[in-house]
Design an enzyme around this catalytic site. Sequence first.
Site, short mmCIF file in Angstrom:
data_model
loop_
_atom_site.label_atom_id
_atom_site.label_comp_id
_atom_site.label_asym_id
_atom_site.label_seq_id
_atom_site.Cartn_x
_atom_site.Cartn_y
_atom_site.Cartn_z
N SER A 9 115.15 -2.90 -60.98
CA SER A 9 114.86 -2.44 -59.62
C SER A 9 113.55 -1.66 -59.53
O SER A 9 113.08 -1.37 -58.44
CB SER A 9 116.00 -1.55 -59.11
OG SER A 9 117.18 -2.29 -59.04
N CYS A 10 112.98 -1.32 -60.67
CA CYS A 10 111.77 -0.50 -60.73
C CYS A 10 110.54 -1.40 -60.93
O CYS A 10 110.47 -2.16 -61.89
CB CYS A 10 111.90 0.50 -61.87
SG CYS A 10 110.39 1.42 -62.20
#
Length: 113
Positions: A9-10
């Site tokens: 998600s980063c």
Amino acid sequence: MLIIYHNNSCSKSREALKALTKSDEEFQIVNYLEDIPSVVELKNILQKLGCKPHDLIRTNEKVYLEKYKGKELTDEEWIIAMHENPILIQRPIVVNGDRAVIARTDDALDEIL
């Protein structure tokens, strides 16, 4: 073999993973939100990073703001907090042998390769 502690998600973590994929290095991906590092693993990572536990904390995360902001915890308590709430761990972390970096920049990643 390199190890990347990765959170898909980063964006910084995805960029580091992409760079590792393009390199000639063999590496292992640890999705640390699912395969949560033990307290011992976190201590080993911190030793390789050469930093204090609080330096590895993401202070903008909701769980930090709700549970930990303004609190004076011991190093051991911060390590336990990261184990219990792995979203608090800075990312991505790339480990190469006895060294590690928080690979948020190309320079940091180059330093560990």
